[in-house]
Design a protein around this motif. Structure first.
Motif, mmCIF file in Angstrom:
data_model
loop_
_atom_site.group_PDB
_atom_site.id
_atom_site.type_symbol
_atom_site.label_atom_id
_atom_site.label_comp_id
_atom_site.label_asym_id
_atom_site.label_seq_id
_atom_site.Cartn_x
_atom_site.Cartn_y
_atom_site.Cartn_z
ATOM 1 N N PRO A 54 -67.042 31.213 -56.269
ATOM 2 C CA PRO A 54 -66.924 30.304 -57.410
ATOM 3 C C PRO A 54 -65.557 30.371 -58.105
ATOM 4 O O PRO A 54 -64.889 31.410 -58.112
ATOM 5 N N LEU A 55 -65.192 29.250 -58.676
ATOM 6 C CA LEU A 55 -64.008 29.111 -59.519
ATOM 7 C C LEU A 55 -64.497 28.537 -60.841
ATOM 8 O O LEU A 55 -65.052 27.429 -60.882
ATOM 9 N N LEU A 56 -64.326 29.298 -61.908
ATOM 10 C CA LEU A 56 -64.796 28.899 -63.236
ATOM 11 C C LEU A 56 -63.616 28.595 -64.149
ATOM 12 O O LEU A 56 -62.549 29.203 -64.002
ATOM 13 N N VAL A 57 -63.821 27.692 -65.081
ATOM 14 C CA VAL A 57 -62.819 27.426 -66.105
ATOM 15 C C VAL A 57 -63.429 27.627 -67.484
ATOM 16 O O VAL A 57 -64.632 27.458 -67.679
ATOM 17 N N ALA A 58 -62.561 28.008 -68.420
ATOM 18 C CA ALA A 58 -62.920 28.021 -69.833
ATOM 19 C C ALA A 58 -62.367 26.742 -70.422
ATOM 20 O O ALA A 58 -61.163 26.464 -70.330
ATOM 21 N N ASP A 59 -63.237 25.957 -70.985
ATOM 22 C CA ASP A 59 -62.909 24.631 -71.502
ATOM 23 C C ASP A 59 -63.084 24.661 -73.023
ATOM 24 O O ASP A 59 -64.160 24.982 -73.523
ATOM 25 N N GLU A 60 -62.021 24.338 -73.737
ATOM 26 C CA GLU A 60 -62.092 24.260 -75.195
ATOM 27 C C GLU A 60 -61.890 22.814 -75.608
ATOM 28 O O GLU A 60 -60.772 22.294 -75.519
ATOM 29 N N ASP A 61 -62.954 22.179 -76.002
ATOM 30 C CA ASP A 61 -62.897 20.774 -76.434
ATOM 31 C C ASP A 61 -62.204 19.881 -75.411
ATOM 32 O O ASP A 61 -61.385 19.028 -75.764
ATOM 33 N N GLY A 62 -62.513 20.082 -74.130
ATOM 34 C CA GLY A 62 -61.960 19.252 -73.077
ATOM 35 C C GLY A 62 -60.634 19.725 -72.497
ATOM 36 O O GLY A 62 -60.103 19.102 -71.585
ATOM 37 N N THR A 63 -60.093 20.835 -72.998
ATOM 38 C CA THR A 63 -58.840 21.386 -72.492
ATOM 39 C C THR A 63 -59.116 22.710 -71.785
ATOM 40 O O THR A 63 -59.747 23.605 -72.358
ATOM 41 N N VAL A 64 -58.644 22.833 -70.557
ATOM 42 C CA VAL A 64 -58.817 24.077 -69.806
ATOM 43 C C VAL A 64 -57.847 25.117 -70.350
ATOM 44 O O VAL A 64 -56.628 24.896 -70.378
ATOM 45 N N VAL A 65 -58.398 26.251 -70.797
ATOM 46 C CA VAL A 65 -57.576 27.306 -71.411
ATOM 47 C C VAL A 65 -57.593 28.599 -70.604
ATOM 48 O O VAL A 65 -56.963 29.589 -71.001
#
Length: 165
Positions: A54-65
């Motif tokens: 898996p590849l996960l992203v942290a998304d803050e209000d639609g922006t990948v951080v």
């Protein structure tokens, strides 16, 4: 932190992932890539991730951080229950617990996927990554001395390991 959502990465996230990664390439020995990646190179990299890796992203209000992933540790079949982890957080969002959130989700997925252990190679001097991994239960298992040459000097890589239950 409540606005941060961890989710599976999508191809539309690639420009943000590229920006995060290329900043590290330019400024840090946390990766041993010496030249910035292109979007096409990142597309090929992205294609290596699927359910088992898996590849996960942290998304803050639609922006990948930030992002974290599991990848194949070695090609031989006997290594199939071992994965290698990586985690990167955007320079403007470090120190907010995003790396910990990503890695916690990734560890949970690794357990669900039936992995026995996760390893992480951390370049000397990357204390934030060391602290994160130790907080999550990873233990140092060995040092490869002077295995990477970047920014005019050799760097050690310490491997950390987490056994999953």
């Amino acid at each position: 932190m409540s606005r941060i959502r961890v989710r599976k990465a999508a191809e539309c996230d690639l420009p943000a992932l590229l920006d995060i990664y290329n900043y590290v390439v330019r400024t840090s020995a946390a990766t041993f890539d010496l030249e910035e990646q292109t979007l096409e190179q990142r597309r090929k990299w992205f294609a290596k991730f699927y359910d088992q890796y898996p590849l996960l992203v942290a998304d803050e209000d639609g922006t990948v951080v930030g992002y974290a992933c599991l990848s194949k540790f070695r090609d031989r079949p006997a290594y199939r229950q071992t994965a290698e982890s990586s985690v990167y957080v955007h320079r403007d969002h470090q120190g907010k617990g995003i790396g910990k959130r990503l890695m916690t989700e990734l560890i949970g997925l690794a357990q669900t996927l039936g992995y026995h252990t996760i390893v992480a190679g951390i370049t000397s001097g990357n204390e934030a990554s060391v602290n994160l991994h130790v907080q999550l239960g990873f233990q140092p298992i060995g040092v490869f001395r002077e295995v990477g040459f970047k920014f005019g000097r050799y760097h050690d890589v310490t491997f950390y390991q987490l056994f999953l239950r």
